[in-house]
Scaffold this active site. Structure first.
Site, short mmCIF file in Angstrom:
data_model
loop_
_atom_site.label_atom_id
_atom_site.label_comp_id
_atom_site.label_asym_id
_atom_site.label_seq_id
_atom_site.Cartn_x
_atom_site.Cartn_y
_atom_site.Cartn_z
CG MET A 25 32.80 75.29 -22.87
SD MET A 25 33.14 73.75 -23.77
CE MET A 25 32.41 74.01 -25.35
CE1 TYR B 207 31.91 74.10 -14.49
CE2 TYR B 207 31.69 72.31 -16.05
CZ TYR B 207 31.20 73.46 -15.47
OH TYR B 207 30.01 73.98 -15.90
CE1 TYR C 265 39.09 66.23 -21.55
CE2 TYR C 265 39.76 63.95 -21.27
CZ TYR C 265 39.07 65.05 -20.84
OH TYR C 265 38.32 64.99 -19.68
NE ARG D 210 21.86 82.06 -25.33
CZ ARG D 210 22.66 81.02 -25.54
NH1 ARG D 210 22.31 80.06 -26.35
NH2 ARG D 210 23.81 80.94 -24.92
NE ARG E 74 28.71 81.42 -26.45
CZ ARG E 74 29.42 80.92 -27.45
NH1 ARG E 74 30.29 81.70 -28.09
NH2 ARG E 74 29.26 79.68 -27.84
N1 LIG Z 1 36.18 68.72 -15.47
C1 LIG Z 1 35.29 67.77 -15.65
O1 LIG Z 1 35.31 66.72 -14.99
C2 LIG Z 1 34.22 67.97 -16.66
C3 LIG Z 1 33.12 67.10 -16.71
C4 LIG Z 1 32.11 67.37 -17.63
C5 LIG Z 1 32.22 68.45 -18.49
N2 LIG Z 1 33.33 69.23 -18.42
C6 LIG Z 1 33.48 70.42 -19.27
O2 LIG Z 1 32.36 71.25 -19.03
C7 LIG Z 1 32.10 72.01 -20.19
C8 LIG Z 1 30.63 71.84 -20.55
O3 LIG Z 1 30.39 70.49 -20.92
P1 LIG Z 1 28.92 70.03 -21.36
O4 LIG Z 1 28.97 68.63 -21.81
O5 LIG Z 1 27.99 70.41 -20.28
O6 LIG Z 1 28.74 70.99 -22.61
P2 LIG Z 1 27.52 71.24 -23.58
O7 LIG Z 1 26.24 70.77 -23.00
O8 LIG Z 1 27.94 70.77 -24.92
O9 LIG Z 1 27.46 72.85 -23.59
C9 LIG Z 1 28.53 73.62 -24.04
C10 LIG Z 1 28.46 74.96 -23.34
O10 LIG Z 1 29.61 75.73 -23.66
C11 LIG Z 1 29.20 77.04 -24.08
N3 LIG Z 1 30.18 77.54 -25.03
C12 LIG Z 1 30.62 76.93 -26.16
N4 LIG Z 1 31.56 77.69 -26.75
C13 LIG Z 1 31.71 78.81 -25.99
C14 LIG Z 1 32.50 79.97 -26.07
N5 LIG Z 1 33.36 80.15 -27.07
N6 LIG Z 1 32.38 80.89 -25.10
C15 LIG Z 1 31.50 80.74 -24.10
N7 LIG Z 1 30.72 79.65 -23.95
C16 LIG Z 1 30.81 78.70 -24.88
C17 LIG Z 1 27.84 76.81 -24.70
O11 LIG Z 1 27.14 78.02 -24.70
P3 LIG Z 1 26.26 78.51 -25.97
O12 LIG Z 1 24.90 77.89 -25.80
O13 LIG Z 1 26.26 79.96 -25.81
O14 LIG Z 1 26.96 78.02 -27.21
C18 LIG Z 1 27.25 75.80 -23.71
O15 LIG Z 1 26.81 76.45 -22.54
C19 LIG Z 1 33.07 71.52 -21.25
O16 LIG Z 1 34.20 72.38 -21.23
C20 LIG Z 1 33.44 70.15 -20.76
O17 LIG Z 1 34.71 69.72 -21.25
C21 LIG Z 1 34.30 69.02 -17.53
#
Ligand SMILES: NC(=O)c1ccc[n+]([C@@H]2O[C@H](COP(=O)([O-])OP(=O)(O)OC[C@H]3O[C@@H](n4cnc5c(N)ncnc54)[C@H](OP(=O)(O)O)[C@@H]3O)[C@@H](O)[C@H]2O)c1
Length: 372
Positions: free
Chosen positions: A273, A270, A63, A199, A197
């Protein structure tokens, strides 16, 4: 290393000293209770702290924002404390700090704060006071500084969307950010096309997202038949092109999502994943005027004033208290005060393995049990 050999461990943190897989490098460390806060600082009891994907990436060393070292136990090497988001209660106010009293709820304002701990001493400017706690759950408070602001800003900062008319398409729609996008969009009268995805329990998930305010839910597999999807989407949106796409997945499914966007749309990335790159047909740029860009909440925080941040958090707290922004589906993992550092550390490593490698399906929040 245990601070006391056989007592309840009231003050503990989840720490690491080198980058690596969270299921291997994280340890639980007991430390002395905080002493009187130095001038300009606050002593905090951390109530709940979530595990976010960025926390895992930080521990893995991939990160961009790096953690800072903390001397938790005198005479021992400094450690990194995991976590960057969390809800805490003020327990003691240092001299020279105004505007805080014991019992106030605060959230961490600075990335890399280290929130996976039972208590912290922080500079007053490292936290933001929540404007109210009546009607706000601890889970909502503990998850309000990363995902909801990301969703809110992405819906506001790129395209002017018309209430009751315009659509937003997003992938990873069941993620915590995705759920916030659905709810904040619905609160503004915007329609959302949500991709997840495939499921076995897709119907259940689709119903859950629709209960939050999602207009339509599809799987990435549904996008395989391009002509059919295009005509369904044209039908749903009454021929009005979708102006905003939000991407936290990348890879080929996001290429298919981008094709659903209309004229002069924005594709805002943003997250990634899938860990795959994002590839976009060049024609989308010159035929459709696509703008592909990115969003980072940390960057937004760095480039906006403290009062802008307070105003945004206040708006989100109001949405949460009004029931328009529900806490994400979650599970609370309690680190028992009865377990030795070694046993607690083992349990934390097993949890991290599951969260890092599996499809956990829920936001996990950490809680330190200090009950005697
Ligand atoms: N840029 C920013 O400021 C910012 C801020 C917040 C979060 N984020 C990013 O936003 C994303 C989501 O964060 P979150 O905290 O909301 O996550 P979260 O609640 O932990 O959910 C993770 C998500 O990613 C999906 N996922 C995981 N592995 C995957 C793969 N190989 N292919 C496709 N989908 C996959 C999951 O889907 P399944 O249910 O199908 O596993 C789920 O929808 C992360 O990448 C995080 O780093 C960015």
């Amino acid at each position: 290393m245990a601070f006391r050999a056989s007592a309840i461990r009231a003050e503990r943190a989840i720490v690491y000293t080198q980058y690596g897989e969270p299921g291997q490098v994280l340890k639980t460390l007991t430390y002395k209770p905080l002493s009187t806060p130095p001038p300009g600082t606050l002593n905090l009891k951390v109530l709940l702290s979530p595990i976010n994907p960025a926390d895992l990436n930080t521990i893995q060393g991939v990160y961009p924002a790096k953690p800072t070292l903390n001397e938790l136990v005198e005479g021992q090497p400094a450690v990194f404390i995991g976590g960057r988001e969390g809800l805490a209660e003020v327990t003691q106010v240092g001299s020279g700090v105004s505007g805080y009293t014991a019992g106030d709820w605060v959230v961490f304002a600075r990335a890399g704060s280290g929130t996976w701990a039972s208590s912290r001493n922080v500079k007053a400017q490292e936290v933001l006071k929540l404007p109210r706690k009546d009607g706000l759950s601890q889970v909502a408070g503990a998850t309000i500084t990363v995902n909801p602001p990301t969703a809110y800003n992405m819906l506001n900062d790129f395209v002017t969307l018309k209430e009751g008319e315009d659509w937003v398409v997003q992938n990873g729609a069941n993620s915590a950010v995705g759920q916030a996008v659905i709810q904040i969009a619905a609160s503004k009268g915007l329609k959302t096309l949500n991709l997840v995805r495939a499921r076995a329990d897709f119907a259940d998930l689709s119903n859950k997202l629709k209960a939050l305010g999602a207009t339509e839910v599809l799987t990435y597999d549904d996008l395989a038949d391009r002509a059919l999807t295009k005509s369904i989407v044209k039908d749903w949106t009454a021929g009005k092109g979708i102006r905003l796409g939000l991407n936290c997945v990348s890879g080929k499914d996001t290429t298919s999502m981008a094709r659903l966007l209309g004229q002069d749309a924005y594709l805002v990335s943003y997250g990634a994943m899938s860990k795959e790159p994002l590839s976009l047909p060049t024609s989308l740029f010159f035929f459709k005027g696509l703008t592909a860009t990115g969003f980072m909440q940390n960057r937004w925080n760095e480039t906006h004033s403290r009062s802008d941040q307070e105003a945004l958090i206040s708006t989100l707290v109001d949405l949460a208290v009004d029931g328009k922004l529900k806490e994400p589906e979650h599970e609370i993992f309690t680190i028992s005060g009865q377990d030795s550092d070694q046993v607690a550390g083992q349990k934390v490593q097993e949890l991290m393995d599951k969260v890092t490698n599996g499809r956990y399906g829920k936001k996990v929040l950490l809680k330190f049990d200090d009950t005697h």
